[in-house]
Write a protein that holds these residues in place. Structure first.
Motif, PDB file in Angstrom:
ATOM      1  N   ILE A 152      -1.455  -1.086  -4.194  1.00  9.09           N
ATOM      2  CA  ILE A 152      -2.526  -0.217  -4.025  1.00  9.09           C
ATOM      3  C   ILE A 152      -2.163   1.152  -3.696  1.00  9.09           C
ATOM      4  O   ILE A 152      -1.052   1.458  -3.038  1.00  9.09           O
ATOM      5  N   GLU A 153      -2.649   1.886  -4.760  1.00  7.69           N
ATOM      6  CA  GLU A 153      -1.946   3.371  -4.644  1.00  7.69           C
ATOM      7  C   GLU A 153      -2.966   4.428  -5.073  1.00  7.69           C
ATOM      8  O   GLU A 153      -4.039   3.932  -5.486  1.00  7.69           O
ATOM      9  N   ALA A 154      -2.808   5.665  -4.853  1.00  8.66           N
ATOM     10  CA  ALA A 154      -3.579   6.705  -5.434  1.00  8.66           C
ATOM     11  C   ALA A 154      -3.872   6.561  -6.742  1.00  8.66           C
ATOM     12  O   ALA A 154      -2.776   6.526  -7.507  1.00  8.66           O
ATOM     13  N   PRO A 155      -4.913   7.025  -7.299  1.00 13.24           N
ATOM     14  CA  PRO A 155      -5.135   7.039  -8.698  1.00 13.24           C
ATOM     15  C   PRO A 155      -4.279   8.228  -9.222  1.00 13.24           C
ATOM     16  O   PRO A 155      -4.135   9.003  -8.702  1.00 13.24           O
ATOM     17  N   PRO A 156      -4.151   8.046 -10.780  1.00 14.68           N
ATOM     18  CA  PRO A 156      -3.453   9.171 -11.345  1.00 14.68           C
ATOM     19  C   PRO A 156      -4.390  10.328 -11.572  1.00 14.68           C
ATOM     20  O   PRO A 156      -5.461  10.193 -11.672  1.00 14.68           O
ATOM     21  N   PRO A 157      -3.801  11.572 -11.278  1.00 10.33           N
ATOM     22  CA  PRO A 157      -4.678  12.725 -11.571  1.00 10.33           C
ATOM     23  C   PRO A 157      -5.298  12.835 -12.813  1.00 10.33           C
ATOM     24  O   PRO A 157      -4.684  12.464 -13.635  1.00 10.33           O
ATOM     25  N   ALA A 158      -6.365  13.336 -12.637  1.00 14.25           N
ATOM     26  CA  ALA A 158      -7.442  13.346 -13.886  1.00 14.25           C
ATOM     27  C   ALA A 158      -6.574  14.320 -15.186  1.00 14.25           C
ATOM     28  O   ALA A 158      -5.871  15.224 -14.619  1.00 14.25           O
ATOM     29  N   PRO A 159      -6.932  13.724 -16.335  1.00 12.49           N
ATOM     30  CA  PRO A 159      -6.035  14.559 -17.186  1.00 12.49           C
ATOM     31  C   PRO A 159      -6.554  16.020 -17.510  1.00 12.49           C
ATOM     32  O   PRO A 159      -7.783  16.188 -17.350  1.00 12.49           O
ATOM     33  N   VAL A 194       0.850  -1.330   0.028  1.00  7.79           N
ATOM     34  CA  VAL A 194      -0.064   0.170  -0.038  1.00  7.79           C
ATOM     35  C   VAL A 194       0.971   1.148  -0.049  1.00  7.79           C
ATOM     36  O   VAL A 194       1.771   1.288   0.943  1.00  7.79           O
ATOM     37  N   ALA A 195       0.658   2.278  -0.984  1.00  7.66           N
ATOM     38  CA  ALA A 195       1.305   3.446  -1.015  1.00  7.66           C
ATOM     39  C   ALA A 195       1.271   4.279   0.398  1.00  7.66           C
ATOM     40  O   ALA A 195       0.057   4.116   0.845  1.00  7.66           O
ATOM     41  N   THR A 196       2.264   4.673   1.065  1.00 11.26           N
ATOM     42  CA  THR A 196       2.118   5.225   2.549  1.00 11.26           C
ATOM     43  C   THR A 196       1.021   6.430   2.675  1.00 11.26           C
ATOM     44  O   THR A 196       0.328   6.497   3.268  1.00 11.26           O
ATOM     45  N   GLU A 197       1.099   7.103   1.421  1.00  6.01           N
ATOM     46  CA  GLU A 197       0.007   8.268   1.405  1.00  6.01           C
ATOM     47  C   GLU A 197      -1.513   8.078   1.541  1.00  6.01           C
ATOM     48  O   GLU A 197      -2.129   8.773   1.806  1.00  6.01           O
ATOM     49  N   LEU A 243     -10.725  -5.956  -2.995  1.00 11.16           N
ATOM     50  CA  LEU A 243      -9.705  -4.668  -3.390  1.00 11.16           C
ATOM     51  C   LEU A 243     -10.814  -4.299  -4.661  1.00 11.16           C
ATOM     52  O   LEU A 243     -10.935  -3.076  -4.885  1.00 11.16           O
ATOM     53  N   ALA A 244     -11.496  -4.994  -5.446  1.00  6.20           N
ATOM     54  CA  ALA A 244     -12.261  -4.394  -6.568  1.00  6.20           C
ATOM     55  C   ALA A 244     -13.324  -3.744  -6.096  1.00  6.20           C
ATOM     56  O   ALA A 244     -13.937  -2.645  -6.461  1.00  6.20           O
ATOM     57  N   MET A 245     -14.033  -4.146  -4.971  1.00  7.40           N
ATOM     58  CA  MET A 245     -15.045  -3.382  -4.040  1.00  7.40           C
ATOM     59  C   MET A 245     -14.578  -2.121  -3.477  1.00  7.40           C
ATOM     60  O   MET A 245     -15.141  -1.138  -3.714  1.00  7.40           O
ATOM     61  N   VAL A 252     -15.369   2.431  -4.205  1.00 12.05           N
ATOM     62  CA  VAL A 252     -15.896   3.325  -3.209  1.00 12.05           C
ATOM     63  C   VAL A 252     -14.799   4.385  -2.742  1.00 12.05           C
ATOM     64  O   VAL A 252     -15.080   5.165  -1.770  1.00 12.05           O
ATOM     65  N   MET A 253     -13.573   3.953  -3.139  1.00 14.63           N
ATOM     66  CA  MET A 253     -12.421   4.687  -2.425  1.00 14.63           C
ATOM     67  C   MET A 253     -11.469   5.345  -3.439  1.00 14.63           C
ATOM     68  O   MET A 253     -11.541   4.790  -4.535  1.00 14.63           O
ATOM     69  N   PRO A 254     -10.797   6.316  -3.160  1.00 10.02           N
ATOM     70  CA  PRO A 254      -9.919   6.989  -3.966  1.00 10.02           C
ATOM     71  C   PRO A 254      -8.529   6.094  -4.533  1.00 10.02           C
ATOM     72  O   PRO A 254      -7.720   6.650  -3.930  1.00 10.02           O
ATOM     73  N   ILE A 255      -8.724   4.987  -4.523  1.00 12.81           N
ATOM     74  CA  ILE A 255      -7.394   4.089  -4.914  1.00 12.81           C
ATOM     75  C   ILE A 255      -7.520   3.371  -6.209  1.00 12.81           C
ATOM     76  O   ILE A 255      -8.541   3.097  -6.642  1.00 12.81           O
ATOM     77  N   ARG A 256      -6.323   2.749  -6.570  1.00 13.28           N
ATOM     78  CA  ARG A 256      -6.354   2.138  -7.701  1.00 13.28           C
ATOM     79  C   ARG A 256      -5.369   0.617  -7.588  1.00 13.28           C
ATOM     80  O   ARG A 256      -4.583   0.976  -6.756  1.00 13.28           O
ATOM     81  N   VAL A 257      -5.676  -0.416  -7.962  1.00 14.14           N
ATOM     82  CA  VAL A 257      -4.830  -1.628  -7.910  1.00 14.14           C
ATOM     83  C   VAL A 257      -4.006  -1.768  -9.224  1.00 14.14           C
ATOM     84  O   VAL A 257      -4.845  -1.755 -10.080  1.00 14.14           O
TER      85      VAL A 257
END
Lengths: 194, 325
Positions: free
Chosen positions: B318-325, B275-278, B297-299, B303-308
């Motif tokens: 498991i990390e934060a999703p990339p910023p929207a373009p 899991v990314a620390t942030e 994790l798919a569930m 519902v959470m701001p994460i990406r696998v």
């Protein structure tokens, strides 16, 4: 008690009362061992609990239970066959080289699981798969050991993997069916407790 | 052949090629294109990864070549037996003619040692009923030895975690761990081994903890939990009743940090989840299938701001999703 027709779909408790003793003695005759028979009879009902079936008549339930118990006997026998081969392999080792008992048990369990997964595939196909994937041997090494071409080894590995995938897909389908089973009229009138 | 069958067959062939050691860079990029082509291909491929991960105990064993030899011997014997049976009586009813012979030629000593101990595989939750009626649930990758004597019922926790529901009996009931002994004064409690000590949570009755080297005793009441080393027992805290839901295959979270959830899922899965620390402190709520990390994790992803992400077959990030373009 032993009415051939069930008036309404029987509960698991009812099935247990009606059939447990019968199933256990059937298994005892088959296995010649009371402990194993008790274990497998229990196992059969645990499976029925996990995947409920609907029976309309008493003979119908017995046919189903006997078929399942028969499969469990074969599974048990195969698990023991793998266990025996592994124990014999270990017994042939000098004592200092023997892995610890705990570790032996982990490997045994993986081998048994693999054996049941690979089902009745030919020995060569199953062994190629275990050598290639379990031992991470290259196709060339496996080919040498089995005396076949590398092309053949790749075919064996693909065939074994396809077999496992099909099994996996089928069991996923079975699970799905369990959840979408039509409810009995009783279940519809009674609220579902979660 | 329907589409689904084709995907299974293609996945099996890709697997055989990619692991053969003979795949070229061109093969790999064709495989990536195949994987990207449909969500069905991706779903099937994840099953390939799952299935191959089940061989991991053999792969990681120093005795893997011996294991394969034993496997081949067993398969050959099963085949011979089946041929024999077919020759004699047909397989109707699956008669076990060789059974009696087998039992007498087995190696009773070793087999008995194995039967005496109970173990669960990674990702498996197992319930065991002991002879006195005591129920024990083994969490993933857990093991205990059973040692029942005339005056004492003793379990030795070897690895992982067990939940015990004792049956009443004249004999005392104890669980030993490397750090000390737990004496059951009541009925239902969980014991977990970790690198830093033994954790105990009492759900019913009470448990007396005696540390191994100092012999200090502490009594934990129902609703309390604590951790102890071979020297000291920490001050008891409130036991979370949701913790024992694992015995039913459920992970219950209530404001639980994502990092802890991932660690728990990791216990039930071969491989590694990082899991990314942030985002490790993000709170998680809800109930999830504890043995199915992928589904859980798919569930969470919905519902959470994460990406696998999956850099390697057994490695989930498991990390934060990339910023929207």
């Amino acid at each position: 008690m032993n009415r051939p027709e069930y008036a309404s779909p029987p509960s698991l408790e009812r099935l247990y009362t009606d059939h447990h003793n019968w199933l256990q003695s059937w298994l005892r005759r088959r296995l010649g061992n009371a402990c194993d028979a008790a274990d497998l009879a229990q196992d059969a009902f645990v499976r029925l609990l996990a995947t409920p079936k609907r029976f309309d008549t008493l003979p119908q339930a017995r046919v189903y239970l006997r078929t399942m118990a028969n499969g469990l006997c074969i599974d048990l026998w195969r698990r023991r066959e793998v266990e025996q081969a592994w124990l014999q392999t270990l017994a042939a080792l000098p004592e200092v080289e023997s892995p610890c008992v705990e570790h032996q048990a982990i490997v045994l369990q993986a081998l048994q699981e693999l054996d049941s997964m690979l089902g009745n595939l030919p020995t060569r196909v199953a062994s190629a798969f275990v050598m290639a994937v379990g031992c991470e041997m290259s196709d060339r090494e496996v080919a040498e050991k089995l005396g076949v071409s590398t092309r053949m080894v790749r075919k064996y590995v693909a065939r074994a993997m396809l077999h496992c995938l099909q099994l996996d897909a089928r069991s996923a389908l079975d699970d799905a069916e369990t959840f979408t089973q039509p409810a009995s009229p009783d279940a519809v009138s009674a609220p579902l407790v979660r | 052949m329907n589409a689904s069958d084709r995907a299974l067959q293609e996945a099996a062939e890709w697997f055989a090629l990619l692991r053969s050691g003979e795949a070229s860079e061109a093969d790999r990029s064709r495989w990536r294109a195949w994987l990207a082509a449909s969500s069905e291909n991706q779903a099937v491929w994840s099953r390939v990864e799952h299935l191959s991960s089940r061989l991991e105990p053999i792969t990681s064993s120093p005795d893997r070549h011996l294991a394969v030899d034993a496997f081949t011997v067993a398969r050959t014997r099963v085949l011979q037996r089946r041929r024999l049976l077919l020759g004699l009586a047909g397989l109707a009813g699956g008669g076990l003619l060789g059974w009696g012979t087998w039992k007498h030629s087995a190696l009773p000593g070793l087999t008995l040692t194995w039967l005496a101990s109970h173990r669960s595989g990674t990702g498996e939750i197992r319930q065991v009923a002991l002879a006195d009626g005591t129920q024990v649930w083994l969490a993933s990758a857990s093991a205990f030895d059973q040692d029942y004597q005339p005056g004492l019922r003793r379990l030795q926790l070897v690895a992982g975690e067990i939940l015990v529901s004792t049956a009443s009996d004249e004999r005392e009931f104890v669980v030993d761990t490397p750090q000390g002994r737990l004496r059951a004064l009541g009925t239902r409690f969980a014991v977990r081994l970790s690198d830093t000590g033994t954790s105990v949570a009492v759900y019913e009755g009470a448990v007396e903890v005696t540390t191994a080297s100092r012999g200090e005793t502490t009594v934990l009441q129902a609703g309390q939990q604590s951790r102890f080393t071979d020297r000291v027992t920490e001050t008891p805290a409130a036991a979370d009743p949701a913790r024992e839901a694992w015995s039913r295959g459920i992970l219950i979270t209530r404001d639980t940090p994502l990092g802890e959830v991932a660690a728990e899922l990791n216990r039930y899965r071969r491989g590694h989840i990082s899991v990314a620390t942030e985002i490790a402190q993000l709170p998680v709520f809800g109930s999830y299938p504890i043995t199915d990390a992928d589904r859980t994790l798919a569930m969470l992803e919905t519902v959470m701001p994460i990406r696998v992400r999956r850099p390697l077959p057994w490695w989930l990030v498991i990390e934060a999703p990339p910023p929207a373009p």
